[in-house]
Design an enzyme around this catalytic site. Structure first.
Site, short mmCIF file in Angstrom:
data_model
loop_
_atom_site.label_atom_id
_atom_site.label_comp_id
_atom_site.label_asym_id
_atom_site.label_seq_id
_atom_site.Cartn_x
_atom_site.Cartn_y
_atom_site.Cartn_z
N GLU A 76 76.12 16.86 10.18
CA GLU A 76 76.46 15.45 10.26
C GLU A 76 75.42 14.57 9.56
O GLU A 76 74.25 14.96 9.40
CB GLU A 76 76.58 15.02 11.73
CG GLU A 76 77.56 15.85 12.55
CD GLU A 76 79.02 15.54 12.26
OE1 GLU A 76 79.34 15.10 11.15
OE2 GLU A 76 79.85 15.74 13.17
N HIS A 125 80.18 14.74 5.91
CA HIS A 125 79.57 15.98 6.38
C HIS A 125 80.06 17.19 5.58
O HIS A 125 81.14 17.17 5.00
CB HIS A 125 79.79 16.18 7.88
CG HIS A 125 81.20 16.49 8.32
ND1 HIS A 125 81.69 16.12 9.54
CD2 HIS A 125 82.22 17.15 7.71
CE1 HIS A 125 82.94 16.53 9.66
NE2 HIS A 125 83.28 17.17 8.56
N ASP A 130 82.21 26.92 10.82
CA ASP A 130 81.83 26.23 12.05
C ASP A 130 82.84 26.57 13.14
O ASP A 130 83.91 27.13 12.87
CB ASP A 130 81.73 24.72 11.84
CG ASP A 130 82.86 24.13 11.01
OD1 ASP A 130 83.93 24.77 10.92
OD2 ASP A 130 82.68 23.03 10.46
#
Length: 261
Positions: A155, A150, A83
């Site tokens: 999420e 998460h 990410d």
């Protein structure tokens, strides 16, 4: 001493092997052993290893133990991070690509890291990066679990087990943003970005092997929910139980909420 516990109740939940280390150092070493085994097997069978690494303080013990090994040919490792914040400088210490360079690739010889460009147009960059990650099957994902359960930045109540995107742009949960402050990555909440690009749940679960490292009291509730609660979007980490080969490494604090009966 490492204690292992198989959490698979029946075939539908797959198998998660849980190891509780005596402390964070032992946890990291054990996780690194499992990760190294997957890398070595991939290199032996396919000539290289395609690996996704999480970029977070929870991973430091594992990465340090990997760096210390002398049996890994990092020139055979093609790496990705899972990410990235939208809009941060690519070289900022908080940027996940830079964090991984600082804590792993600056300390090994070779290795290629494909980075998400935080300055690119987010939707286009998510599409580009997702296609790159899935251009061939991943051998290994090294991940953590967030305080809110998460995986990467998938999420709660947003994560999708059947997501049709390899990577997507997401709005960050407030608890996730607060965790970045408590982890020491940002000085205060207003500095934490609200948007990120993340690899999706199906992309993470597409890897042949998953190795998780989860230390700390703040993770105990999420760990218990992931391993013993319902499988679903309320705790995205519970989706790990749908994969066949997951090695989850905890320290005693993170394991404190598990039912030992």
């Amino acid at each position: 001493m490492i204690q292992r516990r198989d959490t698979s109740d029946h075939a539908a939940t797959g198998g998660v092997s849980v190891a509780v280390g005596a402390d964070r150092t032992a946890m990291g070493r054990a996780a690194a052993c499992d990760a190294a085994e997957a890398i070595l097997e991939a290199v032996n069978v396919r000539g290289r290893a395609r690996v996704v690494f999480a970029s977070a303080p929870s991973q430091r013990d594992t990465l340090s133990a990997l760096v210390a090994r002398d049996d890994l040919d990092w020139s055979r490792v093609e790496a990705f991070h899972m990410d990235e914040y939208v809009g941060v400088s690519a070289t900022a210490p908080q940027a996940f690509g830079q964090w991984l360079r600082d804590h792993l690739f600056a300390h090994v010889n070779g290795g290629r890291l494909h980075a998400i460009d935080p300055a690119a147009r987010p939707e286009a960059e998510a599409e580009r990066y997702g296609a790159l990650v899935l251009s061939e099957r991943l051998d290994l994902v090294c991940l953590g679990i967030g305080e809110n359960g998460h995986l990467a930045f998938n999420e709660p109540h947003q994560a999708q087990l059947d997501d049709d995107r390899a990577a997507r742009v997401v709005e960050l949960d407030l608890k996730s943003r607060r965790q970045q402050v408590s982890d020491g990555q940002f000085g205060h909440l207003d500095l934490v970005p609200t948007t990120a690009i993340t690899l999706t749940i199906p992309t993470l679960l597409s890897a042949r092997t998953i190795v998780g490292t989860v230390p700390g009291t703040s993770k105990a509730v999420a760990v218990a929910a992931a391993l013993e609660g319902p499988i679903g979007t309320e705790c995205p980490a519970s989706f790990l139980r749908t994969h066949d080969t997951v090695y989850l490494h905890l320290d005693p604090a993170a394991a404190a909420g598990l039912d030992r009966s």
